[in-house]
Design a protein around this motif. Structure first.
Motif, PDB file in Angstrom:
ATOM      1  N   ILE A 127      -1.434  -5.781  -1.438  1.00  5.47           N
ATOM      2  CA  ILE A 127      -0.621  -5.270  -2.609  1.00  5.47           C
ATOM      3  C   ILE A 127      -0.124  -3.695  -2.114  1.00  5.47           C
ATOM      4  O   ILE A 127      -0.767  -2.729  -1.594  1.00  5.47           O
ATOM      5  CB  ILE A 127      -1.498  -5.232  -3.787  1.00  5.47           C
ATOM      6  CG1 ILE A 127      -1.637  -6.652  -3.983  1.00  5.47           C
ATOM      7  CG2 ILE A 127      -0.817  -4.527  -4.998  1.00  5.47           C
ATOM      8  CD1 ILE A 127      -2.909  -6.852  -5.215  1.00  5.47           C
ATOM      9  N   PHE A 128       0.940  -3.434  -2.365  1.00  2.00           N
ATOM     10  CA  PHE A 128       1.479  -2.225  -1.955  1.00  2.00           C
ATOM     11  C   PHE A 128       2.447  -1.642  -2.997  1.00  2.00           C
ATOM     12  O   PHE A 128       2.969  -2.464  -3.869  1.00  2.00           O
ATOM     13  CB  PHE A 128       2.038  -2.119  -0.505  1.00  2.00           C
ATOM     14  CG  PHE A 128       3.622  -2.838  -0.413  1.00  2.00           C
ATOM     15  CD1 PHE A 128       4.482  -2.142  -0.711  1.00  2.00           C
ATOM     16  CD2 PHE A 128       3.434  -4.154   0.050  1.00  2.00           C
ATOM     17  CE1 PHE A 128       5.771  -2.957  -0.715  1.00  2.00           C
ATOM     18  CE2 PHE A 128       4.349  -4.995   0.165  1.00  2.00           C
ATOM     19  CZ  PHE A 128       5.827  -4.228  -0.119  1.00  2.00           C
ATOM     20  N   THR A 129       2.503  -0.388  -3.057  1.00  2.00           N
ATOM     21  CA  THR A 129       3.578   0.279  -4.067  1.00  2.00           C
ATOM     22  C   THR A 129       4.054   1.525  -3.269  1.00  2.00           C
ATOM     23  O   THR A 129       3.510   2.467  -2.672  1.00  2.00           O
ATOM     24  CB  THR A 129       2.781   0.857  -5.294  1.00  2.00           C
ATOM     25  OG1 THR A 129       3.827   1.427  -6.242  1.00  2.00           O
ATOM     26  CG2 THR A 129       1.693   1.589  -5.155  1.00  2.00           C
ATOM     27  N   LEU A 130       5.423   1.457  -3.312  1.00  2.00           N
ATOM     28  CA  LEU A 130       6.106   2.659  -2.602  1.00  2.00           C
ATOM     29  C   LEU A 130       7.283   2.710  -3.593  1.00  2.00           C
ATOM     30  O   LEU A 130       8.106   1.713  -4.009  1.00  2.00           O
ATOM     31  CB  LEU A 130       6.740   2.094  -1.102  1.00  2.00           C
ATOM     32  CG  LEU A 130       5.546   2.222  -0.232  1.00  2.00           C
ATOM     33  CD1 LEU A 130       6.312   1.283   1.132  1.00  2.00           C
ATOM     34  CD2 LEU A 130       5.322   3.651   0.234  1.00  2.00           C
ATOM     35  N   PRO A 131       7.916   3.864  -3.844  1.00  2.00           N
ATOM     36  CA  PRO A 131       9.025   4.300  -4.443  1.00  2.00           C
ATOM     37  C   PRO A 131      10.224   3.762  -3.774  1.00  2.00           C
ATOM     38  O   PRO A 131      10.212   3.624  -2.556  1.00  2.00           O
ATOM     39  CB  PRO A 131       9.293   5.825  -4.371  1.00  2.00           C
ATOM     40  CG  PRO A 131       7.909   6.204  -4.169  1.00  2.00           C
ATOM     41  CD  PRO A 131       7.142   5.264  -3.383  1.00  2.00           C
ATOM     42  N   LYS A 132      11.259   3.088  -4.579  1.00  2.93           N
ATOM     43  CA  LYS A 132      12.659   2.507  -4.166  1.00  2.93           C
ATOM     44  C   LYS A 132      13.298   3.246  -3.138  1.00  2.93           C
ATOM     45  O   LYS A 132      13.939   2.936  -2.296  1.00  2.93           O
ATOM     46  CB  LYS A 132      13.457   2.259  -5.069  1.00  2.93           C
ATOM     47  CG  LYS A 132      12.831   0.918  -5.990  1.00  2.93           C
ATOM     48  CD  LYS A 132      13.541   0.348  -7.112  1.00  2.93           C
ATOM     49  CE  LYS A 132      13.129  -0.824  -7.870  1.00  2.93           C
ATOM     50  NZ  LYS A 132      13.990  -1.493  -8.832  1.00  2.93           N
ATOM     51  N   ARG A 138       9.564   1.260   3.270  1.00  5.67           N
ATOM     52  CA  ARG A 138       9.345  -0.260   2.476  1.00  5.67           C
ATOM     53  C   ARG A 138       9.846  -1.057   3.769  1.00  5.67           C
ATOM     54  O   ARG A 138       9.000  -2.205   3.976  1.00  5.67           O
ATOM     55  CB  ARG A 138      10.313  -0.255   1.604  1.00  5.67           C
ATOM     56  CG  ARG A 138       9.639   0.475   0.091  1.00  5.67           C
ATOM     57  CD  ARG A 138      10.708   0.551  -0.982  1.00  5.67           C
ATOM     58  NE  ARG A 138      10.578  -1.037  -1.329  1.00  5.67           N
ATOM     59  CZ  ARG A 138       9.956  -1.962  -2.469  1.00  5.67           C
ATOM     60  NH1 ARG A 138       9.001  -0.984  -2.805  1.00  5.67           N
ATOM     61  NH2 ARG A 138      10.217  -2.893  -2.559  1.00  5.67           N
ATOM     62  N   ASP A 155       7.300  -8.969  -5.248  1.00  8.72           N
ATOM     63  CA  ASP A 155       8.006  -7.717  -4.405  1.00  8.72           C
ATOM     64  C   ASP A 155       6.809  -7.155  -3.846  1.00  8.72           C
ATOM     65  O   ASP A 155       6.953  -6.650  -2.521  1.00  8.72           O
ATOM     66  CB  ASP A 155       8.881  -6.834  -5.469  1.00  8.72           C
ATOM     67  CG  ASP A 155       9.475  -5.735  -4.640  1.00  8.72           C
ATOM     68  OD1 ASP A 155      10.178  -6.137  -3.513  1.00  8.72           O
ATOM     69  OD2 ASP A 155       9.157  -4.426  -4.795  1.00  8.72           O
ATOM     70  N   GLY A 156       5.783  -6.530  -4.450  1.00  6.26           N
ATOM     71  CA  GLY A 156       4.737  -5.769  -3.940  1.00  6.26           C
ATOM     72  C   GLY A 156       3.400  -6.440  -3.655  1.00  6.26           C
ATOM     73  O   GLY A 156       2.421  -5.872  -3.381  1.00  6.26           O
ATOM     74  N   THR A 179      -0.946   3.379   0.717  1.00  6.40           N
ATOM     75  CA  THR A 179      -0.242   2.793  -0.403  1.00  6.40           C
ATOM     76  C   THR A 179      -0.815   1.172  -0.475  1.00  6.40           C
ATOM     77  O   THR A 179       0.145   0.515  -1.299  1.00  6.40           O
ATOM     78  CB  THR A 179       1.339   2.610   0.217  1.00  6.40           C
ATOM     79  OG1 THR A 179       1.472   2.070   1.439  1.00  6.40           O
ATOM     80  CG2 THR A 179       1.770   4.040   0.220  1.00  6.40           C
TER      81      THR A 179
END
Length: 341
Positions: A127-132, A138, A155-156, A179
């Motif tokens: 699981i990851f989170t990165l700003p668009k 990404r 998506d994440g 992340t």
């Protein structure tokens, strides 16, 4: 979801310090083809191949002389090949770094060709989170995950039926530090509708279609293999094609659990076909490559050796310069740059 054989994402430029291997492209690029040809017959010995011989071998695949020479120069600049020149004649071989990287890749393909279909019922989730706006990071992370056999459930949220190795656990955080979260767990069926099973991250029908195409392409060749009627340039072409196609399957189908697949899942048949075609063509293809080289440099060229799938699975240790010369000694002369003559 990435469609089957979207090679731009599935096969990135994998770097081993000073070497950058070419991307695997649909239909085969001249650089990818040259790497396949040189690797299939010189990986263990790192034999020197005259430029003229490499050009001739690529010519059997309809690569023009100019394009072939450009290909060799680019591979030298990438650190895949190193050159030696004697007068007006040049020869090339795999660099030690490239040979080591290609040996590891061969082990992956060979293991996939013989790996039992065993699954413990758990999934690895990343699981990851990165700003668009961080599109480059990404893309880098998604490419790396795809290379490791993951697919996007959301998506994440990316999933794989296989556990991460110790090496992969160390490498993954380095791609985008801070992340990522990873864990391994079993899927729980919910009573309410509208949920996704982890297997839904893959285009099962699309993968099956690729397997079916592979089988339809190679099954008709089996009678000719049994009679030994595939020889010369035809053997080299077929062996390169079957390898170039089959090595994509570990990324497309990272040993998805057989119990979750449709009946008569074609993975096992594709494995059997790959081993049969690749191994049966080893000797006639090797003989042709030796004959092509002999047109430029006299000698039996015993250091040009085709390997089998079983040999790849054990890991082919490339000859190190300190190991001394093989059965055919390396040419002496001035080390060349990427320019090809």
């Amino acid at each position: 979801m990435v469609s089957p054989f979207d090679i731009e994402e599935i096969f990135p430029d994998i770097a081993a310090e000073s070497v950058r291997l070419p991307r695997r492209q649909t239909g085969g690029s001249p650089q990818g083809l040259a790497v396949t040809l040189i690797t299939d017959y010189t990986l263990r010995t790192r034999a020197w191949l005259p430029t003229a011989a490499i050009v001739a071998l690529l010519g059997d695949f309809d690569v023009t002389t100019g394009a072939a020479r450009t290909t060799i120069s680019r591979l030298a600049r990438r650190g895949v090949l190193e050159g030696s020149r004697q007068g007006r004649h040049s020869s090339y071989r795999l660099t030690l770094a490239a040979a080591a990287s290609l040996s590891l890749g061969g082990m992956t393909v060979a293991a996939y060709a013989a790996h039992p279909d065993i699954w413990d019922g758990s999934w690895t989730l990343v699981i990851f989170t990165l700003p668009k706006e961080e599109s480059i990071r990404r893309s880098t992370l998604r490419t790396h995950l795809r290379w490791l056999g993951f697919a996007p459930l959301y998506d994440g949220v990316w999933v794989s039926p296989n556990p991460l190795t110790i090496k992969e656990r160390a490498e993954l955080p380095a791609v985008t530090p801070g992340t990522i979260t990873a864990f391994r767990a079993q899927h729980l069926e919910l009573t309410a509708g509208g949920t996704r099973n982890p297997i839904d991250a893959w285009d099962i029908a699309g993968i099956a279609e690729q397997y079916d195409r592979f089988i339809q392409r190679w099954e008709p060749l089996l009678p000719d293999l049994r009679t030994g009627s595939v020889t010369g340039a035809a053997a080299v072409r077929a062996r390169a094609e079957v390898m170039d196609t089959y090595r994509r399957f570990p990324a497309l189908d990272p040993l998805l659990p057989s119990e979750l697949m449709p009946p008569d899942w074609p993975r096992a048949r594709a494995r059997e076909l790959f081993r049969t075609v690749y191994d049966h063509l080893a000797e006639p293809a090797q003989d042709h490559v030796r004959a092509v080289v002999a047109q430029t440099v006299e000698g039996p060229h015993l250091d040009i050796r085709a390997h089998t799938v079983a040999e790849m699975s054990l890991g082919i240790r490339p000859l190190h310069p300190d190991d001394g010369p093989g059965e055919d000694s390396a040419p002496t002369g001035t080390a060349s740059s990427g320019a090809v003559r």
